[in-house]
Design a protein around this motif. Structure first.
Motif, PDB file in Angstrom:
ATOM      1  N   VAL A  30       0.836  -1.205   0.000  1.00  0.00           N
ATOM      2  CA  VAL A  30       0.000   0.000   0.000  1.00  0.00           C
ATOM      3  C   VAL A  30       0.867   1.250   0.000  1.00  0.00           C
ATOM      4  N   ALA A  31       1.832   1.299   0.898  1.00  0.00           N
ATOM      5  CA  ALA A  31       2.706   2.476   0.959  1.00  0.00           C
ATOM      6  C   ALA A  31       3.446   2.673  -0.365  1.00  0.00           C
ATOM      7  N   HIS A  32       3.916   1.577  -0.947  1.00  0.00           N
ATOM      8  CA  HIS A  32       4.636   1.661  -2.217  1.00  0.00           C
ATOM      9  C   HIS A  32       3.711   2.137  -3.344  1.00  0.00           C
ATOM     10  N   GLN A  33       2.519   1.544  -3.436  1.00  0.00           N
ATOM     11  CA  GLN A  33       1.593   1.911  -4.513  1.00  0.00           C
ATOM     12  C   GLN A  33       1.146   3.362  -4.387  1.00  0.00           C
ATOM     13  N   LEU A  34       0.848   3.791  -3.182  1.00  0.00           N
ATOM     14  CA  LEU A  34       0.440   5.189  -3.000  1.00  0.00           C
ATOM     15  C   LEU A  34       1.571   6.134  -3.389  1.00  0.00           C
ATOM     16  N   ASP A  35       2.805   5.765  -3.069  1.00  0.00           N
ATOM     17  CA  ASP A  35       3.944   6.584  -3.463  1.00  0.00           C
ATOM     18  C   ASP A  35       4.026   6.698  -4.988  1.00  0.00           C
ATOM     19  N   LEU A  36       3.760   5.593  -5.694  1.00  0.00           N
ATOM     20  CA  LEU A  36       3.745   5.632  -7.159  1.00  0.00           C
ATOM     21  C   LEU A  36       2.650   6.558  -7.686  1.00  0.00           C
ATOM     22  N   TRP A  37       1.565   6.665  -6.935  1.00  0.00           N
ATOM     23  CA  TRP A  37       0.461   7.546  -7.333  1.00  0.00           C
ATOM     24  C   TRP A  37       0.665   8.987  -6.869  1.00  0.00           C
ATOM     25  N   GLY A  38       1.812   9.283  -6.276  1.00  0.00           N
ATOM     26  CA  GLY A  38       2.099  10.652  -5.853  1.00  0.00           C
ATOM     27  C   GLY A  38       1.741  10.968  -4.420  1.00  0.00           C
ATOM     28  N   ILE A  39       1.427   9.964  -3.644  1.00  0.00           N
ATOM     29  CA  ILE A  39       1.123  10.151  -2.221  1.00  0.00           C
ATOM     30  C   ILE A  39       2.337   9.613  -1.460  1.00  0.00           C
ATOM     31  N   PRO A  40       3.190  10.492  -0.961  1.00  0.00           N
ATOM     32  CA  PRO A  40       4.494  10.059  -0.453  1.00  0.00           C
ATOM     33  C   PRO A  40       4.430   9.222   0.832  1.00  0.00           C
ATOM     34  N   HIS A  41       5.449   8.349   0.962  1.00  0.00           N
ATOM     35  CA  HIS A  41       5.638   7.602   2.209  1.00  0.00           C
ATOM     36  C   HIS A  41       5.667   8.589   3.368  1.00  0.00           C
ATOM     37  N   GLY A  42       5.065   8.222   4.471  1.00  0.00           N
ATOM     38  CA  GLY A  42       5.105   9.072   5.649  1.00  0.00           C
ATOM     39  C   GLY A  42       4.074  10.177   5.670  1.00  0.00           C
ATOM     40  N   SER A  43       3.326  10.346   4.576  1.00  0.00           N
ATOM     41  CA  SER A  43       2.270  11.363   4.580  1.00  0.00           C
ATOM     42  C   SER A  43       1.107  10.860   5.434  1.00  0.00           C
ATOM     43  N   GLU A  44       0.241  11.756   5.820  1.00  0.00           N
ATOM     44  CA  GLU A  44      -0.899  11.389   6.656  1.00  0.00           C
ATOM     45  C   GLU A  44      -1.756  10.310   5.990  1.00  0.00           C
ATOM     46  N   LEU A  45      -2.025  10.475   4.690  1.00  0.00           N
ATOM     47  CA  LEU A  45      -2.853   9.502   3.976  1.00  0.00           C
ATOM     48  C   LEU A  45      -2.146   8.154   3.859  1.00  0.00           C
ATOM     49  N   SER A  46      -0.864   8.168   3.543  1.00  0.00           N
ATOM     50  CA  SER A  46      -0.113   6.923   3.421  1.00  0.00           C
ATOM     51  C   SER A  46      -0.097   6.161   4.743  1.00  0.00           C
ATOM     52  N   ASP A  47       0.148   6.869   5.825  1.00  0.00           N
ATOM     53  CA  ASP A  47       0.173   6.219   7.140  1.00  0.00           C
ATOM     54  C   ASP A  47      -1.201   5.675   7.525  1.00  0.00           C
ATOM     55  N   ALA A  48      -2.250   6.455   7.273  1.00  0.00           N
ATOM     56  CA  ALA A  48      -3.610   6.005   7.602  1.00  0.00           C
ATOM     57  C   ALA A  48      -3.973   4.766   6.785  1.00  0.00           C
ATOM     58  N   ALA A  49      -3.655   4.789   5.497  1.00  0.00           N
ATOM     59  CA  ALA A  49      -3.957   3.638   4.640  1.00  0.00           C
ATOM     60  C   ALA A  49      -3.191   2.408   5.098  1.00  0.00           C
ATOM     61  N   ALA A  50      -1.931   2.578   5.479  1.00  0.00           N
ATOM     62  CA  ALA A  50      -1.129   1.450   5.960  1.00  0.00           C
ATOM     63  C   ALA A  50      -1.732   0.851   7.227  1.00  0.00           C
ATOM     64  N   HIS A  51      -2.214   1.694   8.128  1.00  0.00           N
ATOM     65  CA  HIS A  51      -2.842   1.188   9.357  1.00  0.00           C
ATOM     66  C   HIS A  51      -4.124   0.423   9.047  1.00  0.00           C
ATOM     67  N   VAL A  52      -4.946   0.979   8.175  1.00  0.00           N
ATOM     68  CA  VAL A  52      -6.199   0.313   7.819  1.00  0.00           C
ATOM     69  C   VAL A  52      -5.919  -1.033   7.157  1.00  0.00           C
ATOM     70  N   VAL A  53      -4.993  -1.054   6.207  1.00  0.00           N
ATOM     71  CA  VAL A  53      -4.663  -2.306   5.523  1.00  0.00           C
ATOM     72  C   VAL A  53      -4.089  -3.316   6.508  1.00  0.00           C
ATOM     73  N   ALA A  54      -3.250  -2.869   7.417  1.00  0.00           N
ATOM     74  CA  ALA A  54      -2.681  -3.787   8.402  1.00  0.00           C
ATOM     75  C   ALA A  54      -3.778  -4.465   9.202  1.00  0.00           C
ATOM     76  N   GLU A  55      -4.764  -3.714   9.630  1.00  0.00           N
ATOM     77  CA  GLU A  55      -5.857  -4.279  10.429  1.00  0.00           C
ATOM     78  C   GLU A  55      -6.743  -5.207   9.599  1.00  0.00           C
ATOM     79  N   LEU A  56      -7.130  -4.763   8.408  1.00  0.00           N
ATOM     80  CA  LEU A  56      -8.019  -5.587   7.583  1.00  0.00           C
ATOM     81  C   LEU A  56      -7.318  -6.849   7.102  1.00  0.00           C
ATOM     82  N   ALA A  57      -6.047  -6.739   6.737  1.00  0.00           N
ATOM     83  CA  ALA A  57      -5.293  -7.917   6.288  1.00  0.00           C
ATOM     84  C   ALA A  57      -5.073  -8.889   7.449  1.00  0.00           C
ATOM     85  N   ALA A  58      -4.770  -8.366   8.628  1.00  0.00           N
ATOM     86  CA  ALA A  58      -4.607  -9.236   9.800  1.00  0.00           C
ATOM     87  C   ALA A  58      -5.898  -9.981  10.097  1.00  0.00           C
ATOM     88  N   ASN A  59      -7.022  -9.296   9.993  1.00  0.00           N
ATOM     89  CA  ASN A  59      -8.311  -9.965  10.206  1.00  0.00           C
ATOM     90  C   ASN A  59      -8.563 -11.023   9.138  1.00  0.00           C
TER      91      ASN A  59
END
Length: 143
Positions: A30-59
């Motif tokens: 997710v972090a890598h793909q968002l970076d390719l789309w112009g949403i940089p690593h460490g940005s608020e959106l990138s971090d939020a998406a990584a947290h959401v994916v981590a939870e949904l994937a873990a479930n």
């Protein structure tokens, strides 16, 4: 001839092994793909998406695992609508996630609370085999 208005939408889909390693890889992808789309690593959106994916994937790998079946990660970024949709699909349609009050002594059971806090909206939909848990994040306009 009518002029057509184009709304650029970026879409990414990846199947991953229904293992802890697959869940970790989903977060990194997710972090890598968002970076390719112009949403940089460490940005608020990138971090939020990584947290959401981590939870949904873990479930998905913990509660939605079916031997021999993968889980699927899908991202849909609609820049004009300022929405990032995250979907995680697994093969267990009989285990639908629900928000429950967390057990204060438990080390787990708070993942969907985190998703609810970060996402603008989230939900579950059935699919032919299994279910898809989705969340939508709002994208702030770029400065």
């Amino acid at each position: 001839m009518k002029a057509q208005i184009s709304t650029p939408i970026s879409d990414f889909t990846q199947r991953l092994s229904s293992t802890r390693r697959g869940a970790r890889l989903a977060r990194r992808l997710v972090a890598h793909q968002l970076d390719l789309w112009g949403i940089p690593h460490g940005s608020e959106l990138s971090d939020a998406a990584a947290h959401v994916v981590a939870e949904l994937a873990a479930n998905a790998v913990t509660h939605g695992h079916v031997p021999g079946r993968d889980f699927e990660l899908r991202l849909v970024y609609a820049e004009a609508a300022r929405t990032l949709r995250i979907e995680v699909s697994d093969a267990r349609g009989d285990r639908v996630p629900q928000l429950r009050p967390p057990d204060p002594g438990a080390e787990t059971g708070r993942g969907l609370r985190l998703v609810e806090a970060v996402a603008a909206t989230w939900g579950v939909r059935e699919r032919r085999i299994g279910k898809t848990v989705w969340a939508e994040l709002r994208v702030r306009p770029r400065e």
